[in-house]
Write a protein that holds these residues in place. Structure first.
Motif, PDB file in Angstrom:
ATOM      1  N   ASP A  38      18.649  57.915  68.359  1.00  0.00           N
ATOM      2  CA  ASP A  38      18.781  57.819  69.814  1.00  0.00           C
ATOM      3  C   ASP A  38      19.184  59.131  70.477  1.00  0.00           C
ATOM      4  O   ASP A  38      19.337  59.182  71.695  1.00  0.00           O
ATOM      5  CB  ASP A  38      19.762  56.707  70.205  1.00  0.00           C
ATOM      6  CG  ASP A  38      19.384  56.067  71.535  1.00  0.00           C
ATOM      7  OD1 ASP A  38      18.185  56.055  71.861  1.00  0.00           O
ATOM      8  OD2 ASP A  38      20.283  55.598  72.251  1.00  0.00           O
ATOM      9  N   ASP A  39      19.366  60.207  69.710  1.00  0.00           N
ATOM     10  CA  ASP A  39      19.583  61.513  70.331  1.00  0.00           C
ATOM     11  C   ASP A  39      18.287  61.955  71.018  1.00  0.00           C
ATOM     12  O   ASP A  39      17.183  61.722  70.507  1.00  0.00           O
ATOM     13  CB  ASP A  39      19.956  62.568  69.283  1.00  0.00           C
ATOM     14  CG  ASP A  39      21.391  62.438  68.810  1.00  0.00           C
ATOM     15  OD1 ASP A  39      22.191  61.806  69.517  1.00  0.00           O
ATOM     16  OD2 ASP A  39      21.707  62.973  67.729  1.00  0.00           O
ATOM     17  N   ALA A  40      18.420  62.593  72.174  1.00  0.00           N
ATOM     18  CA  ALA A  40      17.259  63.147  72.870  1.00  0.00           C
ATOM     19  C   ALA A  40      17.162  64.634  72.545  1.00  0.00           C
ATOM     20  O   ALA A  40      18.150  65.365  72.644  1.00  0.00           O
ATOM     21  CB  ALA A  40      17.382  62.936  74.370  1.00  0.00           C
ATOM     22  N   LEU A  41      15.973  65.082  72.144  1.00  0.00           N
ATOM     23  CA  LEU A  41      15.763  66.465  71.726  1.00  0.00           C
ATOM     24  C   LEU A  41      14.751  67.161  72.625  1.00  0.00           C
ATOM     25  O   LEU A  41      13.810  66.538  73.117  1.00  0.00           O
ATOM     26  CB  LEU A  41      15.244  66.521  70.284  1.00  0.00           C
ATOM     27  CG  LEU A  41      16.001  65.748  69.204  1.00  0.00           C
ATOM     28  CD1 LEU A  41      15.314  65.943  67.859  1.00  0.00           C
ATOM     29  CD2 LEU A  41      17.450  66.179  69.140  1.00  0.00           C
ATOM     30  N   ARG A  56      12.845  61.432  71.687  1.00  0.00           N
ATOM     31  CA  ARG A  56      14.074  60.751  71.285  1.00  0.00           C
ATOM     32  C   ARG A  56      13.944  60.319  69.830  1.00  0.00           C
ATOM     33  O   ARG A  56      12.889  59.840  69.402  1.00  0.00           O
ATOM     34  CB  ARG A  56      14.343  59.541  72.180  1.00  0.00           C
ATOM     35  CG  ARG A  56      15.736  58.942  71.995  1.00  0.00           C
ATOM     36  CD  ARG A  56      16.024  57.879  73.046  1.00  0.00           C
ATOM     37  NE  ARG A  56      16.126  58.430  74.388  1.00  0.00           N
ATOM     38  CZ  ARG A  56      17.232  58.966  74.892  1.00  0.00           C
ATOM     39  NH1 ARG A  56      18.330  59.048  74.154  1.00  0.00           N
ATOM     40  NH2 ARG A  56      17.247  59.431  76.127  1.00  0.00           N
ATOM     41  N   VAL A  57      15.009  60.483  69.074  1.00  0.00           N
ATOM     42  CA  VAL A  57      15.000  60.164  67.650  1.00  0.00           C
ATOM     43  C   VAL A  57      15.007  58.647  67.470  1.00  0.00           C
ATOM     44  O   VAL A  57      15.798  57.936  68.099  1.00  0.00           O
ATOM     45  CB  VAL A  57      16.214  60.791  66.941  1.00  0.00           C
ATOM     46  CG1 VAL A  57      16.180  60.500  65.441  1.00  0.00           C
ATOM     47  CG2 VAL A  57      16.264  62.295  67.193  1.00  0.00           C
ATOM     48  N   SER A  58      14.124  58.155  66.614  1.00  0.00           N
ATOM     49  CA  SER A  58      14.027  56.713  66.375  1.00  0.00           C
ATOM     50  C   SER A  58      15.190  56.223  65.521  1.00  0.00           C
ATOM     51  O   SER A  58      15.968  57.014  64.978  1.00  0.00           O
ATOM     52  CB  SER A  58      12.713  56.389  65.670  1.00  0.00           C
ATOM     53  OG  SER A  58      12.764  56.840  64.314  1.00  0.00           O
ATOM     54  N   THR A  64       8.029  62.417  66.665  1.00  0.00           N
ATOM     55  CA  THR A  64       6.623  62.816  66.543  1.00  0.00           C
ATOM     56  C   THR A  64       6.435  64.132  67.276  1.00  0.00           C
ATOM     57  O   THR A  64       6.836  64.271  68.438  1.00  0.00           O
ATOM     58  CB  THR A  64       5.693  61.744  67.137  1.00  0.00           C
ATOM     59  OG1 THR A  64       5.888  60.516  66.428  1.00  0.00           O
ATOM     60  CG2 THR A  64       4.239  62.172  67.005  1.00  0.00           C
ATOM     61  N   PHE A  65       5.830  65.105  66.570  1.00  0.00           N
ATOM     62  CA  PHE A  65       5.643  66.438  67.148  1.00  0.00           C
ATOM     63  C   PHE A  65       4.164  66.811  67.081  1.00  0.00           C
ATOM     64  O   PHE A  65       3.479  66.489  66.099  1.00  0.00           O
ATOM     65  CB  PHE A  65       6.484  67.467  66.386  1.00  0.00           C
ATOM     66  CG  PHE A  65       6.578  68.796  67.068  1.00  0.00           C
ATOM     67  CD1 PHE A  65       7.363  68.956  68.198  1.00  0.00           C
ATOM     68  CD2 PHE A  65       5.853  69.888  66.593  1.00  0.00           C
ATOM     69  CE1 PHE A  65       7.442  70.185  68.847  1.00  0.00           C
ATOM     70  CE2 PHE A  65       5.928  71.117  67.231  1.00  0.00           C
ATOM     71  CZ  PHE A  65       6.726  71.263  68.368  1.00  0.00           C
ATOM     72  N   VAL A  71       7.992  63.441  61.891  1.00  0.00           N
ATOM     73  CA  VAL A  71       8.929  64.278  61.138  1.00  0.00           C
ATOM     74  C   VAL A  71      10.283  63.585  61.105  1.00  0.00           C
ATOM     75  O   VAL A  71      10.750  63.064  62.127  1.00  0.00           O
ATOM     76  CB  VAL A  71       9.106  65.671  61.794  1.00  0.00           C
ATOM     77  CG1 VAL A  71      10.004  66.555  60.932  1.00  0.00           C
ATOM     78  CG2 VAL A  71       7.764  66.326  62.039  1.00  0.00           C
ATOM     79  N   VAL A  72      10.921  63.574  59.941  1.00  0.00           N
ATOM     80  CA  VAL A  72      12.265  63.010  59.818  1.00  0.00           C
ATOM     81  C   VAL A  72      13.285  64.113  60.090  1.00  0.00           C
ATOM     82  O   VAL A  72      13.385  65.087  59.337  1.00  0.00           O
ATOM     83  CB  VAL A  72      12.497  62.419  58.412  1.00  0.00           C
ATOM     84  CG1 VAL A  72      13.939  61.908  58.293  1.00  0.00           C
ATOM     85  CG2 VAL A  72      11.516  61.294  58.136  1.00  0.00           C
TER      86      VAL A  72
END
Length: 270
Positions: A38-41, A56-58, A64-65, A71-72
């Protein structure tokens, strides 16, 4: 009673200054922050603006990039995430030696609450090696009415544990500071400092922060000293005895003032 006067005393002011010098106002998370769900990057590749991505991290720690797909990044520091994306772009034959920047635009997974008598109570990002001093510095230090003591509430193995940290001693000893790392789920609370009250013929009557072993003379100095009508004779302290009953005791200038004592300075007779 008169509202508390925020006149920070020397020891407290030194503690606040040390916090600000060591860590600065508004300290932010470094590359040691561990990315989580849930962090936003915000991800940028220097020279390739079209690859700039807000994501946002799942729950599984994935993003997805463009070009490289899923990508993990969960469990990686921002620095490690930058290197990973750069490597995948290179291995895929897309961009060699890509200069990648990963910043946290919204902290969600790794936060710690800093509450009580700090200048900016709230949630702050938790880095991989954060200590209690780091967290208080991010909250811009303790207020003039905050005690030089932190209470850390933590949950370990289904049990709630409370630890107390002497902040002044911890700041003076870097080895002691290292003994108080903080982890996800910890709560840091700065309690209100003990106070005393002083009334009567003094320049600034009211309530003040009580320092350890403070004497009546020091209390008088803190309140600005006597008025023209004040006298050092017959100074009394109003307090409660061990049974809770109120009592009034005449004191000397060298006597120690205790928590919630009321110092009363009389008017001199002409």
């Amino acid at each position: 009673m008169k509202q508390l006067d925020c006149w920070p005393q020397k020891r407290h002011a030194v503690l606040l200054a040390m916090l600000l010098i060591l860590f600065g106002f508004g300290a932010t998370a470094s590359a040691e922050y561990i990315i989580g769900a849930d962090d936003a990057l915000q991800i940028k590749v220097y020279g390739y603006e079209d690859l700039t991505t807000e994501t946002r991290v799942s729950a599984e720690g994935r993003i997805t990039f463009p070009l490289i797909g899923e990508v993990v990044l969960g469990g990686d520091s921002t620095f490690a995430a930058e290197r990973k994306i750069s490597r995948l772009l290179s291995e895929g034959g897309f961009i060699q030696n890509a200069q990648v920047s990963v910043t946290i635009s919204e902290y969600k997974s790794q936060q710690i609450p800093v509450l009580g008598y700090v200048n900016k109570p709230g949630l702050y990002p938790l880095e991989s090696q954060s200590t209690v001093i780091d967290a208080i510095a991010m909250a811009e230090g303790i207020t003039p009415l905050g005690e030089e003591r932190a209470i850390i509430t933590r949950h370990r193995d289904g049990k709630t544990i409370k630890q107390e940290v002497d902040l002044h001693n911890t700041l003076e000893n870097s080895e002691t500071n290292a003994l108080f790392p903080i982890e996800k789920g910890d709560v840091i609370y700065i309690p209100k400092a003990p106070v005393f009250y002083i009334y009567g013929e003094v320049q600034h009557p009211g309530a003040y922060r009580l320092e350890p072993n403070m004497t009546v003379a020091q209390a008088l100095s803190l309140s600005g000293g006597l008025t023209l009508r004040g006298t050092l004779r017959g100074i009394v302290i109003e307090r409660r005895d061990s049974s809770g009953k109120s009592e009034t005791v005449e004191v000397q200038l060298t006597d120690v003032v205790l928590k919630d004592n009321v110092v009363v300075v009389d008017e001199r007779l002409f």
